[in-house]
Every structure is written in C-alpha cells, then in structure tokens.
Write a protein that holds these residues in place. Structure first.
Motif, mmCIF file in Angstrom:
data_model
loop_
_atom_site.group_PDB
_atom_site.id
_atom_site.type_symbol
_atom_site.label_atom_id
_atom_site.label_comp_id
_atom_site.label_asym_id
_atom_site.label_seq_id
_atom_site.Cartn_x
_atom_site.Cartn_y
_atom_site.Cartn_z
ATOM 1 N N SER A 63 0.850 -1.191 0.000
ATOM 2 C CA SER A 63 0.000 0.000 0.000
ATOM 3 C C SER A 63 0.885 1.240 0.000
ATOM 4 C CB SER A 63 -0.903 0.006 1.241
ATOM 5 O OG SER A 63 -1.696 -1.156 1.290
ATOM 6 N N PRO A 64 0.926 1.996 -1.109
ATOM 7 C CA PRO A 64 1.789 3.184 -1.156
ATOM 8 C C PRO A 64 1.213 4.337 -0.337
ATOM 9 C CG PRO A 64 0.576 2.969 -3.208
ATOM 10 C CD PRO A 64 0.260 1.743 -2.400
ATOM 11 N N CYS A 65 2.080 5.005 0.406
ATOM 12 C CA CYS A 65 1.714 6.181 1.200
ATOM 13 C C CYS A 65 2.729 7.282 0.922
ATOM 14 C CB CYS A 65 1.747 5.880 2.696
ATOM 15 S SG CYS A 65 0.697 4.538 3.243
ATOM 16 N N VAL A 66 2.280 8.516 1.000
ATOM 17 C CA VAL A 66 3.226 9.633 0.974
ATOM 18 C C VAL A 66 3.427 10.122 2.396
ATOM 19 C CG1 VAL A 66 2.571 10.344 -1.352
ATOM 20 C CG2 VAL A 66 1.425 11.391 0.616
ATOM 21 N N ILE A 67 4.614 10.625 2.659
ATOM 22 C CA ILE A 67 4.925 11.259 3.940
ATOM 23 C C ILE A 67 5.717 12.511 3.611
ATOM 24 C CG2 ILE A 67 6.951 9.755 4.236
ATOM 25 C CD1 ILE A 67 6.381 9.971 7.294
ATOM 26 N N VAL A 68 5.307 13.654 4.157
ATOM 27 C CA VAL A 68 5.842 14.922 3.673
ATOM 28 C C VAL A 68 6.191 15.853 4.839
ATOM 29 C CG1 VAL A 68 3.465 15.772 3.352
ATOM 30 C CG2 VAL A 68 5.363 16.966 2.248
ATOM 31 N N LEU A 69 7.365 16.470 4.726
ATOM 32 C CA LEU A 69 7.762 17.531 5.647
ATOM 33 C C LEU A 69 7.497 18.863 4.967
ATOM 34 C CD1 LEU A 69 9.055 18.622 8.230
ATOM 35 C CD2 LEU A 69 11.285 18.437 7.090
ATOM 36 N N VAL A 70 6.576 19.631 5.527
ATOM 37 C CA VAL A 70 6.244 20.961 5.007
ATOM 38 C C VAL A 70 7.071 21.990 5.783
ATOM 39 C CG1 VAL A 70 4.404 22.636 4.605
ATOM 40 C CG2 VAL A 70 3.911 20.180 4.482
ATOM 41 N N THR A 71 7.722 22.894 5.064
ATOM 42 C CA THR A 71 8.583 23.879 5.712
ATOM 43 C C THR A 71 8.265 25.288 5.229
ATOM 44 O OG1 THR A 71 10.280 23.498 4.015
ATOM 45 C CG2 THR A 71 10.467 22.247 6.064
ATOM 46 N N ARG A 72 8.608 26.251 6.094
ATOM 47 C CA ARG A 72 8.432 27.679 5.779
ATOM 48 C C ARG A 72 9.627 28.408 6.371
ATOM 49 N NH1 ARG A 72 3.301 30.600 8.333
ATOM 50 N NH2 ARG A 72 4.639 30.361 10.161
ATOM 51 N N GLY A 73 10.687 28.519 5.582
ATOM 52 C CA GLY A 73 11.911 29.126 6.094
ATOM 53 C C GLY A 73 12.521 28.280 7.206
ATOM 54 N N ASP A 74 12.664 28.891 8.375
ATOM 55 C CA ASP A 74 13.257 28.204 9.526
ATOM 56 C C ASP A 74 12.255 27.364 10.298
ATOM 57 O OD1 ASP A 74 15.653 29.364 8.923
ATOM 58 O OD2 ASP A 74 15.529 30.946 10.440
ATOM 59 N N TYR A 75 11.016 27.283 9.816
ATOM 60 C CA TYR A 75 9.962 26.600 10.575
ATOM 61 C C TYR A 75 9.516 25.316 9.871
ATOM 62 C CZ TYR A 75 9.606 30.641 13.624
ATOM 63 O OH TYR A 75 9.887 31.623 14.541
ATOM 64 N N LEU A 76 9.214 24.304 10.690
ATOM 65 C CA LEU A 76 8.761 23.003 10.215
ATOM 66 C C LEU A 76 7.336 22.761 10.700
ATOM 67 C CD1 LEU A 76 11.972 22.894 10.722
ATOM 68 C CD2 LEU A 76 11.685 20.423 10.682
ATOM 69 N N LEU A 77 6.481 22.286 9.818
ATOM 70 C CA LEU A 77 5.113 21.956 10.187
ATOM 71 C C LEU A 77 5.083 20.504 10.683
ATOM 72 C CD1 LEU A 77 2.087 22.437 10.376
ATOM 73 C CD2 LEU A 77 1.908 22.022 7.927
ATOM 74 N N LEU A 78 4.814 20.332 11.968
ATOM 75 C CA LEU A 78 4.787 19.009 12.580
ATOM 76 C C LEU A 78 3.464 18.803 13.297
ATOM 77 C CD1 LEU A 78 8.393 18.938 14.085
ATOM 78 C CD2 LEU A 78 7.627 17.980 11.902
ATOM 79 N N ALA A 79 3.030 17.554 13.376
ATOM 80 C CA ALA A 79 1.711 17.260 13.929
ATOM 81 C C ALA A 79 1.766 16.029 14.817
ATOM 82 C CB ALA A 79 0.702 17.040 12.793
ATOM 83 N N ARG A 80 0.836 15.979 15.761
ATOM 84 C CA ARG A 80 0.677 14.815 16.632
ATOM 85 C C ARG A 80 -0.575 14.066 16.205
ATOM 86 N NH1 ARG A 80 -1.643 14.422 21.643
ATOM 87 N NH2 ARG A 80 -1.742 16.680 21.842
ATOM 88 N N ASN A 81 -0.401 12.801 15.865
ATOM 89 C CA ASN A 81 -1.499 11.987 15.359
ATOM 90 C C ASN A 81 -2.527 11.721 16.449
ATOM 91 O OD1 ASN A 81 -2.936 9.398 14.510
ATOM 92 N ND2 ASN A 81 -1.750 9.863 12.674
ATOM 93 N N ALA A 82 -3.801 11.795 16.080
ATOM 94 C CA ALA A 82 -4.875 11.587 17.057
ATOM 95 C C ALA A 82 -5.066 10.131 17.425
ATOM 96 C CB ALA A 82 -6.181 12.165 16.515
ATOM 97 N N ARG A 83 -4.474 9.214 16.641
ATOM 98 C CA ARG A 83 -4.729 7.792 16.851
ATOM 99 C C ARG A 83 -3.587 7.056 17.533
ATOM 100 N NH1 ARG A 83 -7.275 6.376 10.869
ATOM 101 N NH2 ARG A 83 -9.030 7.836 10.971
ATOM 102 N N THR A 84 -2.593 7.760 17.963
ATOM 103 C CA THR A 84 -1.457 7.095 18.600
ATOM 104 C C THR A 84 -1.160 7.725 19.947
ATOM 105 O OG1 THR A 84 0.868 6.506 18.356
ATOM 106 C CG2 THR A 84 0.187 8.609 17.434
ATOM 107 N N ARG A 85 -0.609 6.927 20.821
ATOM 108 C CA ARG A 85 -0.201 7.417 22.141
ATOM 109 C C ARG A 85 1.263 7.823 22.181
ATOM 110 N NH1 ARG A 85 -3.073 3.015 26.259
ATOM 111 N NH2 ARG A 85 -5.231 3.432 25.615
#
Length: 269
Positions: A144-166
C-alpha cells in the motif's frame, strides 16, 4: 545486501530466523533484543511452528520468517512485541528484513481462502504467490503506497501529533495514495485535508518499506504556499509551526519521518 530472489538453502545450519507469534515479534531478552534466531536456538526452545517462509538472503545467510503456534513464552527469556521496538536499536537493513518477514507471514495468514470461490489456498512452490486450486487464481503480496511529507516555511517546520497514537512525539504528515492519484497530488491533498494548508514544489526525498502492516512510505519535502493550520480532528490532535532550534520530541532517526526532519536540519545548518 538483500537477495530476495535467491533459492532456498539445502540446509539451515547458518540461517537466521525472524520469529513471530500472533503477529508479534519474538526476541531474546539476553541478546539485547536481537530479532534474529539461529536454528540451534529454535531447536533448544522446542517451539511448535505453525507456518514459515524462506524470505531470501542477507549478507549471504539464508533467512526465514517463522510463525509459532500459540503457546506461553518464558517472560524471563523472551520478549514479544511490536516491530516498533526495533526502530533505532538495530541497523535499518535488519529492521527492513524483519518487516519483510512480518508482511509475508501476514499475507499468507490473510489469504488462506480464495476471495473469488472460497476454496483453500496454498503457497505456490514456483513463485511468491498464494494459489487457489479451485479456480486457478493467484494472489501476490500487495504493498500500500503512502506519501509522507515535511512541510517547511523558512526556519519553521510543520509538525503534527497523530490523534490515533499514544506515542508522545510530533511527526510529519502522511496518508495513503488513492486509486488513480499521482504521488504529488496525494502530497497536496493530504496536507490540505489534515491541516488545511496548501503546499508547492513537492520534492522527492526517499522511500522506506513500512511493515505496519504493508506500506511503502514515499517521502517528500514541500514548501508552504498558503493557509492557516486547521486540524482534521479525526486524524490530527495538534499541529503547529516549530522553529528548527526548538523542536518537540520527533520520531527516531531510523524512520523516514526522522530522516526527513534531519535532512532539512542539515540543509539549513
């Protein structure tokens, strides 16, 4: 180096075995969590084997995936847990090989009966396939192919905490590729759906087999284009822009998410 298409060995004296029970990896406590067992170790434990597959060679040694019958393991000698326990503790090729073992055992277990006619299926001796003798249908291991992406804006990285994992860390965004969709389109769609942000110039980074249960993660870097973060609550518990010098807990370096983040830190440093 892997040799996936190598023929099975005539004997298994120097073979490595990746052992599972009910989908969980069995490792030796005294061996520092080493997931690979010798034939001698298997014989000494006296385990009953439910199914097994030859999965290829690694560094010239034959490797097998082994699924045990349900039995009580000795908690003073054995540990039974998720493949996640290997991340950051073993070399990436060994983790990938253990993941291949887990995927092939799960594939065989999930295709014991034909989805077309309902007859029992058996492993094909000529190729990596489950064959139905009733209607001659063959089923091959699926990824099953998935994409995983790091979104950036200059010196800043967009990071997230998944709602389904502890797991208490922030990571990059990811999602499954839909039928008829390109990888680049999937990058833009997943980011838009999960955090309401638009991105531009997605750039391929690398890929990683991810056996949870049968994914291939295809990594990208992408630049922020527009939009304010608004999390999809079913998927994302929290997301934010983090300065590269003040990051929250992030995934281990053995994961492609950790590699995406580290590669960007190296780039801006």
């Amino acid at each position: 180096m892997f040799e996936f298409e190598a023929p099975p060995p005539d004997n298994r004296d120097d073979a490595l075995h990746f052992v599972f029970q009910e989908g969980q990896l069995v490792s030796e406590l005294r061996g520092g969590g080493n997931p690979a067992w010798s034939l001698r170790q298997l014989e000494l434990n006296g385990w009953a084997v439910r199914r097994e597959q030859f999965i290829g060679r690694w560094q010239g040694r034959p490797c097998f995936a082994v699924e045990l019958e349900t039995a009580q393991l000795d908690p003073m000698q054995h540990h039974c847990g998720s493949l996640y326990q290997l991340l950051g503790r073993v070399d990436e090729p060994l983790f990938a090989l253990a993941g291949r073992a887990a995927q092939l055992l799960a594939w065989e277990r999930d295709h014991r009966f034909c989805g077309r006619c309902g007859a029992p299926m058996v492993l094909d001796a000529r190729e990596r396939a489950m064959r139905c003798d009733g209607c001659a249908r063959s089923v091959y291991p699926r990824i099953s192919p998935c994409v995983i992406v790091l979104v950036t804006r200059g010196d800043y990285l967009l990071l997230a905490r998944n709602a389904r994992t502890r797991r208490p860390f922030y990571s990059t965004l990811a999602g499954f590729v839909e039928a008829g969709e390109s990888l680049e389109h999937c990058v833009a769609r997943e980011v838009r759906e999960e955090v309401a942000v638009e991105v531009e110039t997605p750039r391929y980074f690398s890929s990683q087999p991810w056996p949870f249960p049968d994914q291939l993660m295809v990594g990208f870097h992408a630049r922020y284009a527009s939009g304010a973060i608004c999390c999809q609550p079913e998927e994302i518990a929290h997301a934010d822009w983090f300065h590269y010098r003040d990051l929250p807990p992030i995934p281990p370096a053995g994961s492609i998410a950790g590699q995406l983040i580290q590669s960007y830190l190296d780039e801006i440093a």
